[in-house]
Design a protein around this motif. Structure first.
Motif, PDB file in Angstrom:
ATOM      1  N   ILE A 173     -30.551  33.365  43.465  1.00  0.00           N
ATOM      2  CA  ILE A 173     -29.384  33.376  44.375  1.00  0.00           C
ATOM      3  C   ILE A 173     -30.136  33.165  45.628  1.00  0.00           C
ATOM      4  CG2 ILE A 173     -27.128  34.500  45.336  1.00  0.00           C
ATOM      5  CD1 ILE A 173     -26.916  35.976  42.619  1.00  0.00           C
ATOM      6  N   ASP A 174     -29.626  32.079  46.401  1.00  0.00           N
ATOM      7  CA  ASP A 174     -30.017  31.543  47.562  1.00  0.00           C
ATOM      8  C   ASP A 174     -29.752  32.841  48.592  1.00  0.00           C
ATOM      9  OD1 ASP A 174     -31.027  30.373  49.991  1.00  0.00           O
ATOM     10  OD2 ASP A 174     -29.608  28.750  49.853  1.00  0.00           O
ATOM     11  N   PRO A 175     -30.849  33.348  49.290  1.00  0.00           N
ATOM     12  CA  PRO A 175     -30.472  34.599  50.137  1.00  0.00           C
ATOM     13  C   PRO A 175     -29.730  34.185  51.095  1.00  0.00           C
ATOM     14  CG  PRO A 175     -33.093  34.158  50.143  1.00  0.00           C
ATOM     15  CD  PRO A 175     -32.235  33.144  48.967  1.00  0.00           C
ATOM     16  N   GLY A 176     -29.929  32.648  51.483  1.00  0.00           N
ATOM     17  CA  GLY A 176     -29.218  32.196  53.042  1.00  0.00           C
ATOM     18  C   GLY A 176     -28.092  31.658  52.669  1.00  0.00           C
ATOM     19  N   ARG A 177     -27.322  31.896  51.483  1.00  0.00           N
ATOM     20  CA  ARG A 177     -26.132  31.199  51.365  1.00  0.00           C
ATOM     21  C   ARG A 177     -25.176  32.034  52.184  1.00  0.00           C
ATOM     22  NH1 ARG A 177     -23.833  32.930  45.120  1.00  0.00           N
ATOM     23  NH2 ARG A 177     -23.165  34.998  45.610  1.00  0.00           N
ATOM     24  N   PRO A 178     -24.055  31.378  52.566  1.00  0.00           N
ATOM     25  CA  PRO A 178     -23.156  31.819  53.488  1.00  0.00           C
ATOM     26  C   PRO A 178     -22.654  33.148  52.690  1.00  0.00           C
ATOM     27  CG  PRO A 178     -22.819  29.677  53.480  1.00  0.00           C
ATOM     28  CD  PRO A 178     -23.527  30.080  52.421  1.00  0.00           C
ATOM     29  N   PHE A 179     -21.939  34.077  53.830  1.00  0.00           N
ATOM     30  CA  PHE A 179     -21.125  35.114  53.196  1.00  0.00           C
ATOM     31  C   PHE A 179     -19.814  34.659  53.344  1.00  0.00           C
ATOM     32  CE2 PHE A 179     -18.574  38.853  54.804  1.00  0.00           C
ATOM     33  CZ  PHE A 179     -18.570  39.782  53.575  1.00  0.00           C
ATOM     34  N   THR A 180     -18.940  34.972  52.465  1.00  0.00           N
ATOM     35  CA  THR A 180     -17.528  34.737  52.243  1.00  0.00           C
ATOM     36  C   THR A 180     -16.897  36.039  51.696  1.00  0.00           C
ATOM     37  OG1 THR A 180     -17.594  33.652  50.065  1.00  0.00           O
ATOM     38  CG2 THR A 180     -18.057  32.273  51.932  1.00  0.00           C
ATOM     39  N   VAL A 181     -15.751  36.149  52.144  1.00  0.00           N
ATOM     40  CA  VAL A 181     -14.680  36.976  51.646  1.00  0.00           C
ATOM     41  C   VAL A 181     -14.084  36.423  50.520  1.00  0.00           C
ATOM     42  CG1 VAL A 181     -14.615  38.277  53.929  1.00  0.00           C
ATOM     43  CG2 VAL A 181     -12.644  36.459  53.107  1.00  0.00           C
ATOM     44  N   PRO A 182     -13.385  37.296  49.545  1.00  0.00           N
ATOM     45  CA  PRO A 182     -12.765  36.644  48.304  1.00  0.00           C
ATOM     46  C   PRO A 182     -11.642  35.850  48.520  1.00  0.00           C
ATOM     47  CG  PRO A 182     -13.035  39.234  48.187  1.00  0.00           C
ATOM     48  CD  PRO A 182     -13.551  39.053  49.598  1.00  0.00           C
ATOM     49  N   ASP A 183     -11.697  34.851  47.927  1.00  0.00           N
ATOM     50  CA  ASP A 183     -10.383  33.803  48.152  1.00  0.00           C
ATOM     51  C   ASP A 183      -9.086  34.200  47.512  1.00  0.00           C
ATOM     52  OD1 ASP A 183      -9.062  31.555  49.526  1.00  0.00           O
ATOM     53  OD2 ASP A 183     -10.751  30.134  48.606  1.00  0.00           O
ATOM     54  N   VAL A 184      -8.829  35.280  47.600  1.00  0.00           N
ATOM     55  CA  VAL A 184      -7.607  35.733  47.069  1.00  0.00           C
ATOM     56  C   VAL A 184      -6.827  36.800  48.108  1.00  0.00           C
ATOM     57  CG1 VAL A 184      -6.672  37.231  45.160  1.00  0.00           C
ATOM     58  CG2 VAL A 184      -8.862  35.975  44.909  1.00  0.00           C
ATOM     59  N   ALA A 185      -5.582  36.769  48.287  1.00  0.00           N
ATOM     60  CA  ALA A 185      -4.680  37.279  49.231  1.00  0.00           C
ATOM     61  C   ALA A 185      -5.002  38.880  48.757  1.00  0.00           C
ATOM     62  CB  ALA A 185      -3.366  36.693  49.116  1.00  0.00           C
ATOM     63  N   ASP A 186      -4.815  39.511  49.984  1.00  0.00           N
ATOM     64  CA  ASP A 186      -4.813  41.268  49.845  1.00  0.00           C
ATOM     65  C   ASP A 186      -3.774  41.718  48.931  1.00  0.00           C
ATOM     66  OD1 ASP A 186      -7.063  41.067  51.475  1.00  0.00           O
ATOM     67  OD2 ASP A 186      -5.867  42.241  53.291  1.00  0.00           O
ATOM     68  N   GLU A 187      -2.694  40.826  48.893  1.00  0.00           N
ATOM     69  CA  GLU A 187      -1.472  41.582  47.898  1.00  0.00           C
ATOM     70  C   GLU A 187      -1.721  41.287  46.599  1.00  0.00           C
ATOM     71  OE1 GLU A 187       2.149  39.487  48.015  1.00  0.00           O
ATOM     72  OE2 GLU A 187       1.153  37.685  49.426  1.00  0.00           O
ATOM     73  N   HIS A 188      -2.754  40.349  46.166  1.00  0.00           N
ATOM     74  CA  HIS A 188      -2.913  39.930  44.750  1.00  0.00           C
ATOM     75  C   HIS A 188      -4.493  40.425  44.238  1.00  0.00           C
ATOM     76  CE1 HIS A 188      -0.204  36.277  45.703  1.00  0.00           C
ATOM     77  NE2 HIS A 188       0.447  37.406  45.212  1.00  0.00           N
ATOM     78  N   LEU A 189      -5.154  40.594  45.420  1.00  0.00           N
ATOM     79  CA  LEU A 189      -6.533  40.773  44.980  1.00  0.00           C
ATOM     80  C   LEU A 189      -6.871  42.187  43.823  1.00  0.00           C
ATOM     81  CD1 LEU A 189      -9.630  40.177  44.772  1.00  0.00           C
ATOM     82  CD2 LEU A 189      -9.909  41.211  47.007  1.00  0.00           C
ATOM     83  N   PRO A 190      -6.323  43.248  44.176  1.00  0.00           N
ATOM     84  CA  PRO A 190      -6.142  44.897  43.613  1.00  0.00           C
ATOM     85  C   PRO A 190      -5.633  44.342  41.964  1.00  0.00           C
ATOM     86  CG  PRO A 190      -5.146  45.181  45.572  1.00  0.00           C
ATOM     87  CD  PRO A 190      -5.453  43.690  45.527  1.00  0.00           C
ATOM     88  N   ALA A 191      -4.605  43.363  42.052  1.00  0.00           N
ATOM     89  CA  ALA A 191      -4.354  42.975  40.610  1.00  0.00           C
ATOM     90  C   ALA A 191      -5.209  42.129  39.947  1.00  0.00           C
ATOM     91  CB  ALA A 191      -2.772  42.388  40.492  1.00  0.00           C
ATOM     92  N   ALA A 192      -5.618  41.154  40.600  1.00  0.00           N
ATOM     93  CA  ALA A 192      -6.901  40.594  39.947  1.00  0.00           C
ATOM     94  C   ALA A 192      -8.100  41.316  39.431  1.00  0.00           C
ATOM     95  CB  ALA A 192      -7.362  39.600  40.912  1.00  0.00           C
ATOM     96  N   PHE A 193      -8.614  42.190  40.159  1.00  0.00           N
ATOM     97  CA  PHE A 193      -9.447  43.259  39.672  1.00  0.00           C
ATOM     98  C   PHE A 193      -9.227  43.927  38.575  1.00  0.00           C
ATOM     99  CE2 PHE A 193     -11.537  43.225  44.273  1.00  0.00           C
ATOM    100  CZ  PHE A 193     -12.781  42.347  43.832  1.00  0.00           C
ATOM    101  N   ARG A 194      -7.980  44.425  38.564  1.00  0.00           N
ATOM    102  CA  ARG A 194      -7.412  45.239  37.417  1.00  0.00           C
ATOM    103  C   ARG A 194      -7.311  44.544  36.162  1.00  0.00           C
ATOM    104  NH1 ARG A 194      -4.258  48.190  41.606  1.00  0.00           N
ATOM    105  NH2 ARG A 194      -5.411  50.339  41.873  1.00  0.00           N
ATOM    106  N   GLY A 195      -6.678  43.222  36.301  1.00  0.00           N
ATOM    107  CA  GLY A 195      -6.766  42.129  35.266  1.00  0.00           C
ATOM    108  C   GLY A 195      -8.218  42.228  34.579  1.00  0.00           C
ATOM    109  N   ALA A 196      -9.322  41.874  35.439  1.00  0.00           N
ATOM    110  CA  ALA A 196     -10.686  41.745  35.095  1.00  0.00           C
ATOM    111  C   ALA A 196     -10.862  43.016  34.061  1.00  0.00           C
ATOM    112  CB  ALA A 196     -11.323  41.479  36.052  1.00  0.00           C
ATOM    113  N   ALA A 197     -10.733  44.189  34.896  1.00  0.00           N
ATOM    114  CA  ALA A 197     -10.857  45.529  34.100  1.00  0.00           C
ATOM    115  C   ALA A 197     -10.255  45.503  32.652  1.00  0.00           C
ATOM    116  CB  ALA A 197     -10.455  46.600  34.955  1.00  0.00           C
TER     117      ALA A 197
END
Length: 267
Positions: A173-197
């Motif tokens: 993994i390129d250590p210099g690659r840009p830092f980005t936040v998740p491209d998922v809205a806050d209202e949906h991100l918990p559900a996306a994580f729980r779906g993955a779980a």
């Protein structure tokens, strides 16, 4: 290379309109991104696995709740079986009656395997980039996703990403690659994580029945995408080849490797 963007209202299993684009001409290809990512974020991370490849007609789309696609707060909407139904609906819409080359990484790779087990005749080949944890490797990762869901509910996605930010573990993994936040809205991100779980790959016996040519792309020292899973898939699948990257320059070669693989599989 031209790109066509238009609204989509029929694919998605339950009427979801998934943001997408089409580019190029040639072998039919569908490309999927990873959890909390999107088409745009894959480009930033250097994980657009069909970038600048000639002779491919590539459909890319943002999974439900990701990027420009609408989502929900129901975790079951983000499980791998549901995402695989979305995928098959997209294929019905854009490549009806055609066998398609599937290309995906992480969650996208898991979605492809799940769909190929359900409808193997829909695929001409599979490219599975950095397969995620599965089977006996999945329980610990599922607990981490449950924890992440609670943290996002407390802090929001951007602050969660900053507070849990760590240097890349894999030397690929390129250590210099840009830092980005998740491209998922806050209202949906918990559900996306729980779906993955809640998700896991089909059984080993079911995976072993997928007889199309498979290209596995892995890198080393990444607990979320362990090399052991890629090696297990290589052992199970009847026609599989594994490429392991240990440096960023080797990862940068993946689009060329994918393009050659798809052309060979489609010949």
């Amino acid at each position: 290379m031209t790109t066509t963007r238009r609204p989509h209202t029929r694919a998605g299993g339950n009427g979801t309109a998934l943001a997408h684009d089409l580019r190029g001409h040639g072998h039919p290809v569908v490309q999927l991104h990873g959890l909390s990512s999107s088409r745009r974020r894959d480009e930033v991370f250097g994980l657009d696995l069909t970038a600048d490849r000639d002779g491919l007609r590539v459909l890319r789309y943002d999974a439900r709740g990701h990027g420009g696609s609408p989502g929900s707060v129901d975790p079951t909407d983000y499980t791998w079986p549901q995402l695989s139904r979305d995928l098959l609906a997209m294929l019905d819409e854009f490549f009806p009656g055609q066998r398609v080359h599937g290309v995906g990484q992480s969650m996208g790779a898991a979605t492809l395997i799940t769909a190929a087990v359900a409808e193997p005749d829909r695929f001409a080949s599979l490219t599975l980039g950095i397969p995620p944890t599965a089977w006996e490797w999945r329980r610990e990762q599922a607990a981490l996703y449950d924890l992440a869901a609670r943290q996002v509910e407390r802090w929001g996605g951007a602050r969660w990403a900053e507070k849990t930010r760590q240097p890349p573990t894999s030397p690929a993994i390129d250590p210099g690659r840009p830092f980005t936040v998740p491209d998922v809205a806050d209202e949906h991100l918990p559900a996306a994580f729980r779906g993955a779980a809640l998700s896991d790959l089909p059984s080993r016996a079911e995976v072993a029945q997928v007889a199309v040519p498979v290209l596995l792309l892995a890198w080393t020292d990444d607990a979320s995408h362990p090399l052991e899973v890629a090696e297990e898939l290589q052992a199970l699948l009847p026609d599989a080849r594994l490429e392991v990257a240990r440096t960023p320059s080797e990862v940068a070669l993946w689009p060329r490797i994918v393009g050659e693989f798809v052309h060979d599989a489609g010949a």
